[in-house]
Design a protein around this motif. Structure first.
Motif, PDB file in Angstrom:
ATOM      1  N   GLN A  35       1.538   3.860  -3.224  1.00 45.64           N
ATOM      2  CA  GLN A  35       1.155   5.264  -3.195  1.00 45.64           C
ATOM      3  C   GLN A  35       2.359   6.162  -3.474  1.00 45.64           C
ATOM      4  O   GLN A  35       2.262   7.148  -4.207  1.00 45.64           O
ATOM      5  N   PHE A  36       3.505   5.803  -2.906  1.00 44.45           N
ATOM      6  CA  PHE A  36       4.704   6.631  -3.049  1.00 44.45           C
ATOM      7  C   PHE A  36       5.239   6.606  -4.477  1.00 44.45           C
ATOM      8  O   PHE A  36       5.594   7.643  -5.040  1.00 44.45           O
ATOM      9  N   ASN A  37       5.311   5.431  -5.078  1.00 44.37           N
ATOM     10  CA  ASN A  37       5.936   5.285  -6.395  1.00 44.37           C
ATOM     11  C   ASN A  37       4.971   5.491  -7.563  1.00 44.37           C
ATOM     12  O   ASN A  37       5.377   5.934  -8.636  1.00 44.37           O
ATOM     13  N   TYR A  38       3.690   5.116  -7.369  1.00 48.03           N
ATOM     14  CA  TYR A  38       2.751   5.128  -8.494  1.00 48.03           C
ATOM     15  C   TYR A  38       1.473   5.921  -8.218  1.00 48.03           C
ATOM     16  O   TYR A  38       0.563   5.922  -9.050  1.00 48.03           O
ATOM     17  N   GLU A  39       1.408   6.550  -7.042  1.00 49.99           N
ATOM     18  CA  GLU A  39       0.229   7.307  -6.632  1.00 49.99           C
ATOM     19  C   GLU A  39      -1.033   6.446  -6.681  1.00 49.99           C
ATOM     20  O   GLU A  39      -2.122   6.913  -7.023  1.00 49.99           O
ATOM     21  N   ASN A  40      -0.858   5.183  -6.374  1.00 56.65           N
ATOM     22  CA  ASN A  40      -1.983   4.239  -6.352  1.00 56.65           C
ATOM     23  C   ASN A  40      -1.700   3.202  -5.274  1.00 56.65           C
ATOM     24  O   ASN A  40      -0.876   2.311  -5.485  1.00 56.65           O
ATOM     25  N   PRO A  41      -2.389   3.277  -4.130  1.00 62.30           N
ATOM     26  CA  PRO A  41      -2.106   2.324  -3.048  1.00 62.30           C
ATOM     27  C   PRO A  41      -2.434   0.878  -3.410  1.00 62.30           C
ATOM     28  O   PRO A  41      -1.952  -0.052  -2.766  1.00 62.30           O
TER      29      PRO A  41
ATOM     30  N   TYR B 174      -1.747  -0.457  -6.430  1.00 61.87           N
ATOM     31  CA  TYR B 174      -0.979  -0.787  -7.630  1.00 61.87           C
ATOM     32  C   TYR B 174      -0.488  -2.235  -7.595  1.00 61.87           C
ATOM     33  O   TYR B 174      -0.724  -3.008  -8.533  1.00 61.87           O
TER      34      TYR B 174
ATOM     35  N   GLU C  16       0.814  -1.222   0.000  1.00 64.71           N
ATOM     36  CA  GLU C  16       0.000   0.000   0.000  1.00 64.71           C
ATOM     37  C   GLU C  16       0.850   1.276   0.000  1.00 64.71           C
ATOM     38  O   GLU C  16       0.659   2.176  -0.819  1.00 64.71           O
TER      39      GLU C  16
ATOM     40  N   TRP D 292       4.206   1.740  -0.550  1.00 60.50           N
ATOM     41  CA  TRP D 292       5.117   1.873  -1.691  1.00 60.50           C
ATOM     42  C   TRP D 292       4.349   2.130  -2.981  1.00 60.50           C
ATOM     43  O   TRP D 292       4.835   2.816  -3.881  1.00 60.50           O
TER      44      TRP D 292
END
Length: 353
Positions: free
Chosen positions: A24-30, A32, A20, A22
């Motif tokens: 959000q941080f990398n892809y702006e999608n928790p 992903y 969740e 990472w």
């Protein structure tokens, strides 16, 4: 099949939580990592169901072509501009986020090939030149290509699986003693040739000697497993996934599982693996065809070794190797190939039961 579904479902459940932050941080999608894992799980489960109805003798016919394909891909992935580099290893082929790891195919292809070869040479397996030289030569080539990536963890799983197959096929004990001594020397050379491997060994012996460097992953993993207590912090309540444990959805997903579900949850997952391994051994032992028996034992050995190594790393019993936990860790290639392998075992169980 129920054990595989429980493990795969648990993996999806945990990837959603562990990935969740990472995501959000990398892809702006928790979600992903969960979405991608669910996609590959669906493909893997469909593949598992399909191959479970394939006559196991088909795998004997395609073993050699599959091995050649795996070798071709292992060579291709080393070509600059084709192979993708991640975390220091050039182990993937693909475009963008869609990629495939040829070493995952090689693990399966080698099991197919060795099962054919050893079933054909069971009367001479005690002889080196007639029984052992060819399988060892093929194993050495595959091991060398994977080490060029480099990927010691995958190579170790593949090599261990191959030697377990040789043992089951009837190779003499003295062969394993001599090979084991030689392997120790080779392992020492491999470790000494790469400074990062030496750091992993020293971190394993004393991770607190370099808590912000080589010992960081082990320490953070123990900080996740230990405080989980009996029942854990609760689903989604992991603290280590907040940038303490690097990429917690992959190699160290069991640490997050133990942190959130506690000792009870950890025992649950370990029990599922033990039951799955026992089931594989049971199917292999009751299978009359030597090729099918070796194939089942090889797949079971691969899953067993990979699970043992991953869990050993997470709780600090083994040096960090970069080996994923079957069915649970995030990774499309690994999950799809593992589910397909489970389907082969299921098919042999159905046909021979």
């Amino acid at each position: 099949m129920m054990l595989v579904l429980l493990l795969t479902g648990s993996g999806l459940f945990m990837v959603a939580s562990a990935g969740e932050v990472w995501g959000q941080f990398n892809y702006e999608n928790p979600f992903y990592f969960f979405q991608r894992q669910a996609f590959f799980a669906a493909i893997g489960l469909i593949t598992m169901a399909g191959v479970s109805y394939v006559d196991y003798r088909v795998w004997k016919k395609i073993a050699r072509p599959l091995l050649l394909l795996a070798f071709f891909l292992l060579i291709t992935v080393l070509i600059p501009g084709i192979g993708m580099v991640r975390n220091g290893s050039q182990s993937w082929i693909g475009v963008g986020s869609l990629s495939f790891q040829p070493s995952e195919l090689m693990k399966i292809a080698l099991i197919f090939y060795l099962s054919v070869l050893l079933s054909e040479r069971k009367t001479v397996i005690h002889l080196f030149w007639k029984g052992l030289f060819k399988p060892l030569f093929v194993l050495g080539m595959a091991f060398g290509l994977i080490m060029l990536q480099p990927d010691l963890g995958t190579a170790a799983v593949m090599g261990g699986t191959a030697f377990l197959l040789l043992f089951i096929a009837g190779a003499r004990i003295r062969f394993f003693v001599m090979t084991g001594l030689s392997a120790l020397g080779g392992l020492a050379i491999l470790i000494a040739s790469a400074p990062y491997r030496m750091k992993r060994i020293t971190a394993y012996l004393d991770p607190w000697s370099d808590p912000l460097g080589s010992g960081f992953q082990i320490i953070q993993s123990l900080y996740a497993v230990g405080p989980g207590g009996l029942f854990g912090h609760g689903y989604g309540e992991s603290r280590q996934k907040y940038y303490y444990l690097p990429e917690p959805q992959t190699d160290f997903i069991f640490a997050i599982w133990a942190e959130e579900t506690g000792f009870i949850g950890a025992v649950f997952i370990i029990t599922l693996f033990f039951l799955l391994i026992w089931r594989g051994i049971h199917i292999g032992m009751r299978t009359q065809d030597s090729f099918a028996a070796l194939l089942v034992c090889g797949i079971t050995a691969m899953i067993s070794l990979q699970s043992f190594i991953n869990l050993g790393v997470v709780i600090g019993l083994m040096p960090v190797t970069g080996v994923t936990l079957p069915f649970l860790s995030y990774g499309g290639s690994s999950l799809t190939m593992t589910l397909a392998s489970a389907g082969i075992v299921l098919g042999i169980s159905r046909l021979k039961g």
